[in-house]
Motif scaffolding. Structure first.
Motif, short mmCIF file in Angstrom:
data_model
loop_
_atom_site.label_atom_id
_atom_site.label_comp_id
_atom_site.label_asym_id
_atom_site.label_seq_id
_atom_site.Cartn_x
_atom_site.Cartn_y
_atom_site.Cartn_z
N LYS A 5 70.67 38.84 66.37
CA LYS A 5 70.90 40.29 65.86
C LYS A 5 69.47 41.38 65.94
N LEU A 6 68.22 40.47 65.30
CA LEU A 6 67.34 41.38 65.20
C LEU A 6 66.09 41.55 66.34
N PHE A 7 66.85 40.75 67.69
CA PHE A 7 65.89 41.33 69.01
C PHE A 7 66.80 41.82 69.89
N GLN A 12 67.25 48.09 71.88
CA GLN A 12 67.62 49.18 71.91
C GLN A 12 67.21 49.71 71.44
N LYS A 13 65.98 49.65 70.08
CA LYS A 13 65.18 51.00 70.00
C LYS A 13 63.88 50.90 70.79
N ALA A 18 61.68 55.01 75.09
CA ALA A 18 61.53 54.71 75.76
C ALA A 18 62.22 56.09 76.62
N ASP A 19 63.32 56.55 76.61
CA ASP A 19 63.90 57.70 76.89
C ASP A 19 63.50 58.97 76.18
N GLU A 20 63.16 58.78 75.34
CA GLU A 20 62.88 59.85 74.64
C GLU A 20 61.10 60.14 74.67
N ALA A 21 60.25 59.31 74.99
CA ALA A 21 59.18 59.05 75.96
C ALA A 21 59.29 60.09 77.42
N ARG A 22 60.80 59.64 77.81
CA ARG A 22 60.19 59.80 79.43
C ARG A 22 60.54 61.33 79.11
N GLU A 23 61.80 61.84 78.43
CA GLU A 23 61.79 63.35 78.21
C GLU A 23 61.08 64.02 78.10
#
Length: 137
Positions: A5-7, A12-13, A18-23
């Motif tokens: 679960k931790l991994f 997910q985070k 990564a999505d935010e960085a791409r944006e």
């Protein structure tokens, strides 16, 4: 089970980051592209203004020669041709100014075509109201 679960949460985070960085990079690229377009248009605008000033100088010289000579010489440029060249340069200058204003999200003065801050009420160059419809309210 707890480690799985931790991994999973970490993955997910990381994906969200990564999505935010791409944006952010996409926005930065778009901004850099707009700045490059403005720089290119500004250089072209400067070139056109210099060419127009050269035409104005020729108009002045031709006018002087016409006024000082009893007859215009064959070598003297025709005033109509020079005036047409100056008008053509003025139209191109106005078009480039409009494009620069549009790209930079600024306002163009309807009177003198200076690119002004979008929140300005009056043109800093000529003093004309930038949003005449707002003055009637």
């Amino acid at each position: 089970m707890e480690m799985k679960k931790l991994f999973s949460d970490m993955a997910q985070k990381a994906a969200a980051a990564a999505d935010e960085a791409r944006e952010v990079l996409s926005d930065a690229g778009r901004t850099v592209g707009e700045k490059a377009d403005i720089a290119k248009l500004s250089l072209e605008l400067s070139r056109l203004k210099n060419e127009q000033e050269a035409v104005f100088t020729k108009i002045g010289r031709a006018f002087y020669e016409q006024q000082s000579a009893a007859q215009a010489t064959e070598d003297a440029p025709h005033m109509e041709t020079l005036l047409a060249q100056a008008s053509e340069k003025e139209l191109l200058i106005r078009e480039l100014s409009s494009r620069i204003a549009q790209i930079s999200k600024k306002t163009e003065c309807p009177s003198c075509h200076t690119v002004c801050s979008a929140d300005a009420a009056f043109c800093p160059a000529c003093g004309a109201p930038l949003h005449p419809a707002d003055l009637g309210e």
